[in-house]
Design a protein around this motif. Sequence first.
Motif, PDB file in Angstrom:
ATOM      1  N   TRP A   1      40.192  12.697  -8.389  1.00  0.00           N
ATOM      2  CA  TRP A   1      39.835  13.789  -6.426  1.00  0.00           C
ATOM      3  C   TRP A   1      38.715  13.877  -6.415  1.00  0.00           C
ATOM      4  CZ3 TRP A   1      41.787  13.340  -1.684  1.00  0.00           C
ATOM      5  CH2 TRP A   1      41.502  14.144  -1.465  1.00  0.00           C
ATOM      6  N   PRO A   2      37.144  13.255  -6.437  1.00  0.00           N
ATOM      7  CA  PRO A   2      35.567  13.873  -6.959  1.00  0.00           C
ATOM      8  C   PRO A   2      35.651  15.059  -5.489  1.00  0.00           C
ATOM      9  CG  PRO A   2      35.784  11.414  -5.638  1.00  0.00           C
ATOM     10  CD  PRO A   2      36.938  11.526  -6.095  1.00  0.00           C
ATOM     11  N   ASN A   3      34.537  15.404  -5.746  1.00  0.00           N
ATOM     12  CA  ASN A   3      34.048  16.327  -4.768  1.00  0.00           C
ATOM     13  C   ASN A   3      33.998  16.207  -2.999  1.00  0.00           C
ATOM     14  OD1 ASN A   3      31.756  15.918  -4.239  1.00  0.00           O
ATOM     15  ND2 ASN A   3      31.087  17.016  -5.741  1.00  0.00           N
ATOM     16  N   ALA A   4      34.435  16.603  -2.235  1.00  0.00           N
ATOM     17  CA  ALA A   4      34.394  16.173  -0.254  1.00  0.00           C
ATOM     18  C   ALA A   4      32.948  15.761  -0.471  1.00  0.00           C
ATOM     19  CB  ALA A   4      34.687  17.637   0.040  1.00  0.00           C
ATOM     20  N   ALA A   5      32.007  16.239  -0.362  1.00  0.00           N
ATOM     21  CA  ALA A   5      30.653  15.546  -1.186  1.00  0.00           C
ATOM     22  C   ALA A   5      30.270  14.180  -1.256  1.00  0.00           C
ATOM     23  CB  ALA A   5      29.261  15.592  -1.270  1.00  0.00           C
ATOM     24  N   TYR A   6      30.965  13.719  -2.272  1.00  0.00           N
ATOM     25  CA  TYR A   6      31.257  12.661  -2.719  1.00  0.00           C
ATOM     26  C   TYR A   6      32.786  11.467  -2.351  1.00  0.00           C
ATOM     27  CZ  TYR A   6      28.393  14.228  -6.900  1.00  0.00           C
ATOM     28  OH  TYR A   6      27.639  14.104  -8.272  1.00  0.00           O
ATOM     29  N   ARG A   7      33.282  11.911  -2.162  1.00  0.00           N
ATOM     30  CA  ARG A   7      33.879  11.535  -0.949  1.00  0.00           C
ATOM     31  C   ARG A   7      33.598  11.011   0.419  1.00  0.00           C
ATOM     32  NH1 ARG A   7      37.801  15.493  -2.100  1.00  0.00           N
ATOM     33  NH2 ARG A   7      37.572  16.185   0.303  1.00  0.00           N
ATOM     34  N   ALA A   8      32.770  11.792   0.779  1.00  0.00           N
ATOM     35  CA  ALA A   8      32.283  11.286   1.681  1.00  0.00           C
ATOM     36  C   ALA A   8      31.513  10.557   1.803  1.00  0.00           C
ATOM     37  CB  ALA A   8      32.107  12.501   2.768  1.00  0.00           C
ATOM     38  N   GLY A   9      30.576  10.749   0.569  1.00  0.00           N
ATOM     39  CA  GLY A   9      29.487   9.594   0.978  1.00  0.00           C
ATOM     40  C   GLY A   9      30.041   7.926   0.261  1.00  0.00           C
ATOM     41  N   LEU A  10      31.320   8.034  -0.632  1.00  0.00           N
ATOM     42  CA  LEU A  10      32.137   6.549  -1.096  1.00  0.00           C
ATOM     43  C   LEU A  10      32.131   6.509  -0.163  1.00  0.00           C
ATOM     44  CD1 LEU A  10      32.918   7.958  -4.337  1.00  0.00           C
ATOM     45  CD2 LEU A  10      31.807   5.862  -4.839  1.00  0.00           C
ATOM     46  N   ARG A  11      33.207   7.139   0.918  1.00  0.00           N
ATOM     47  CA  ARG A  11      33.529   6.231   1.695  1.00  0.00           C
ATOM     48  C   ARG A  11      32.445   5.651   2.977  1.00  0.00           C
ATOM     49  NH1 ARG A  11      36.648  11.694   2.160  1.00  0.00           N
ATOM     50  NH2 ARG A  11      35.189  12.058   4.833  1.00  0.00           N
ATOM     51  N   HIS A  12      31.520   6.350   3.409  1.00  0.00           N
ATOM     52  CA  HIS A  12      30.314   5.837   4.206  1.00  0.00           C
ATOM     53  C   HIS A  12      30.010   4.526   3.387  1.00  0.00           C
ATOM     54  CE1 HIS A  12      27.225   5.763   6.532  1.00  0.00           C
ATOM     55  NE2 HIS A  12      26.336   5.520   5.624  1.00  0.00           N
ATOM     56  N   VAL A  13      29.248   4.870   1.894  1.00  0.00           N
ATOM     57  CA  VAL A  13      28.763   3.535   1.556  1.00  0.00           C
ATOM     58  C   VAL A  13      29.978   2.525   1.601  1.00  0.00           C
ATOM     59  CG1 VAL A  13      27.657   2.709  -0.920  1.00  0.00           C
ATOM     60  CG2 VAL A  13      27.199   4.950   0.404  1.00  0.00           C
ATOM     61  N   LEU A  14      30.839   2.042   1.122  1.00  0.00           N
ATOM     62  CA  LEU A  14      31.996   1.668   1.066  1.00  0.00           C
ATOM     63  C   LEU A  14      33.007   0.865   2.300  1.00  0.00           C
ATOM     64  CD1 LEU A  14      33.249   2.473  -2.363  1.00  0.00           C
ATOM     65  CD2 LEU A  14      32.217   1.147  -1.875  1.00  0.00           C
ATOM     66  N   GLY A  15      32.917   1.871   3.428  1.00  0.00           N
ATOM     67  CA  GLY A  15      33.216   1.301   4.415  1.00  0.00           C
ATOM     68  C   GLY A  15      34.533   1.919   5.114  1.00  0.00           C
ATOM     69  N   ALA A  16      35.219   2.435   3.829  1.00  0.00           N
ATOM     70  CA  ALA A  16      36.318   2.828   4.224  1.00  0.00           C
ATOM     71  C   ALA A  16      36.802   3.999   4.997  1.00  0.00           C
ATOM     72  CB  ALA A  16      36.873   4.181   2.891  1.00  0.00           C
ATOM     73  N   ALA A  17      37.968   4.147   5.794  1.00  0.00           N
ATOM     74  CA  ALA A  17      38.224   5.276   7.203  1.00  0.00           C
ATOM     75  C   ALA A  17      38.830   6.077   6.407  1.00  0.00           C
ATOM     76  CB  ALA A  17      39.466   4.622   7.805  1.00  0.00           C
ATOM     77  N   ASP A  18      38.999   6.413   4.975  1.00  0.00           N
ATOM     78  CA  ASP A  18      39.853   7.652   4.494  1.00  0.00           C
ATOM     79  C   ASP A  18      40.217   7.710   3.011  1.00  0.00           C
ATOM     80  OD1 ASP A  18      42.182   6.332   3.943  1.00  0.00           O
ATOM     81  OD2 ASP A  18      42.835   6.773   5.938  1.00  0.00           O
ATOM     82  N   ASP A  19      40.323   9.284   2.409  1.00  0.00           N
ATOM     83  CA  ASP A  19      40.025   8.790   1.309  1.00  0.00           C
ATOM     84  C   ASP A  19      41.585   8.121   0.113  1.00  0.00           C
ATOM     85  OD1 ASP A  19      38.732  11.034   1.139  1.00  0.00           O
ATOM     86  OD2 ASP A  19      39.361  12.308   1.303  1.00  0.00           O
ATOM     87  N   ALA A  20      41.967   8.137   1.010  1.00  0.00           N
ATOM     88  CA  ALA A  20      43.573   7.180   0.121  1.00  0.00           C
ATOM     89  C   ALA A  20      42.988   6.177   0.454  1.00  0.00           C
ATOM     90  CB  ALA A  20      44.932   7.378   1.361  1.00  0.00           C
ATOM     91  N   THR A  21      42.136   5.317   1.198  1.00  0.00           N
ATOM     92  CA  THR A  21      41.162   3.574   1.238  1.00  0.00           C
ATOM     93  C   THR A  21      41.162   3.719  -0.013  1.00  0.00           C
ATOM     94  OG1 THR A  21      41.456   3.490   3.790  1.00  0.00           O
ATOM     95  CG2 THR A  21      40.428   1.813   2.256  1.00  0.00           C
ATOM     96  N   LEU A  22      40.623   4.475  -1.087  1.00  0.00           N
ATOM     97  CA  LEU A  22      39.769   4.399  -1.776  1.00  0.00           C
ATOM     98  C   LEU A  22      40.602   4.926  -3.314  1.00  0.00           C
ATOM     99  CD1 LEU A  22      36.185   5.079  -0.739  1.00  0.00           C
ATOM    100  CD2 LEU A  22      37.198   3.214  -0.994  1.00  0.00           C
ATOM    101  N   GLY A  23      41.948   5.118  -3.019  1.00  0.00           N
ATOM    102  CA  GLY A  23      42.585   5.727  -3.572  1.00  0.00           C
ATOM    103  C   GLY A  23      42.456   7.277  -4.206  1.00  0.00           C
TER     104      GLY A  23
END
Length: 469
Positions: A63-85
Motif C-alpha cells: 500500500w504505497p502512499n497516496a501520491a505514489y498510487r496516483a502516479g502509478l495509476r496515471h503512468v500505468l493507465g489503471a482505473a483504480d488501485d485494485a487494478t494494480l493489486g
Amino acid sequence: MAEANRLLRAARERLPSPGAPGERASRAEVAEAVNAWLWEATGKRHALDAHYLAKLERGVARWPNAAYRAGLRHVLGAADDATLGFVPPRRASGGPLPSPVLFESRWDSRTMIERAIALADHDLLPPERGRSSAREGTLIGHVLTAELRPFLSPVDGVEERGGNAFSPPELDAAEQFVQVLRSWHSAHGALSRAAVVAQLGAHVRRLRAAPQGTPETIRGFRVGAEIADIAASMAWDTGESGTAQRYFVLAAQLAHAAGDDALAAVALASLARQCFDMGRPDDGLEVVQLAQYCTRRIATPRLRAVLATREAWAYALQGEPRAFRRAVALAEDHHGEGVRDLDSRTPSARSLDSAELAGVIGARYRDLARYDPRYAVTAQTYIGRALDLRDPGRKRNRVFDLIGLARAHLLSREPERAAELVAEALPYAGAWASGRVGVRLRDFHREAAVFATVPAVRDVRDAVLKLTA
C-alpha cells in the motif's frame, strides 16, 4: 513469504520502454515517469525508485502512499488501485490522519464512511498524540480539482446488508441538532469542535452499520454532510486549513451520496472561500465552476446567487473588474428571483438574505479596490447597506461587516472613521478572535500601519494587537 503483486508487474510489463524500442518498461523508467508526473501535478519532488517498485511487485509493500498510487495509476493507465493489486491495510483506531485519496475516478459510499470515521477519530486525539499533523498541507492546483472530479459521476454504492436502521424520530432529532449547531456557532462562537466531531464520528458509525440504499440511510448521509460542513467551518475558523479542507471535501462527498448536489455545491462554495482566503483565487474559481456545472439543472435562483458571489470573489482577487461586475449582476438578478422551498434545506442559500448579499458584494468590491481605489466607495455603500439590514442576533456577521467597512475606509484614506468602526466591533469580536475574525483584525492592523500616527488609529491598533496576540 509475501505474495507477489502480479497485477502491478503485469501492468508495468505492458508499458513500452521509452528508451528501448520493443522492450518493456523497466522499474527505473516507471519510477522516473511517476516522479516527473507528480512534479508536474503537485509542484513537489518525489523519490520513487526502482528498489521500492521492486518491493511493491514482490508484495513486501502492498500500500504505497497516496501520491505514489496516483502516479502509478496515471503512468500505468489503471482505473483504480485494485487494478494494480494495491490493498489498503486495516487502520487501527487513532492511527494517522487519512490523506485525501488522490485522483480517484469515482467516490464510493464505503470509502467515504471509513474516511469520515478515521478523520473524526484523529481530530479527537490530543495534540501530543499527533493531531497537529491535521494543521499541515492542503491540496492545491490540479491535485485539488482532480480530487473533486468524481463529483461529476454518480456515487458507487455498496452491497445491501442488514443492520440497525435509522428511525425517523432519530433523524428528526439529528436534523434539529444540526440547526442548533449552526445557529449557536454563528451567534456565540463558543461551541466546542470536539463535541461536533464526536457527533460526526458516532453518526457515520451508524451509517456504516445501517442497511444501505434505504430512504433513512440516504437521509442519514445528508445529516452527516451537514455536520461535516460545520466541523469544516470550525476548523477553518481556528486556522487548521488542512483539517478544514478534508471536512469540506467530506461534506461534499456525503451530500453527493445522499443525492443532494445542492448541499454538495454549498460545501464546494465553502471550499472555494477557503482557497480565496489563502490567496489562491485560481483554485477557488475552478471549484466554484465545478459546483455551478454540476448543479446547472437543479440549482434554485438563491443557490445560483451564492455561487455567483463566489465566482465574483475570484475575479475581484484576480483584478478582473469586467468579469467581476458581470458575476455580481448575476448574483443580484438571481437573488431577486426570490426564495424557493428547497432553499430551506441548503445552508448558504438559506442564509443569503439581502443583508448577507450586500455584505458579501461589498467585501468583494473592497478586494477590487486594491487594484483601483475608486471601488472603495462602492464597497462602503454595499457594506453600509448590510449593516442597516443585518439581524442584530447575527453578531459574528456584524463584526465582519464592521471590520470590512473599516478596511474600505482605509482605502479611501479616512483613518478616523476606520478606527471608529473597528472600535465598535472589538467588544463583540473576542469570541472569534482566534479564528477568521482575528485574521481580519490583523489585516486591518497591517493595513492601518500607514496611519499609525493618527491618535485614534494608534489606539485601536493597540487594542487589536492585545485582543489577537
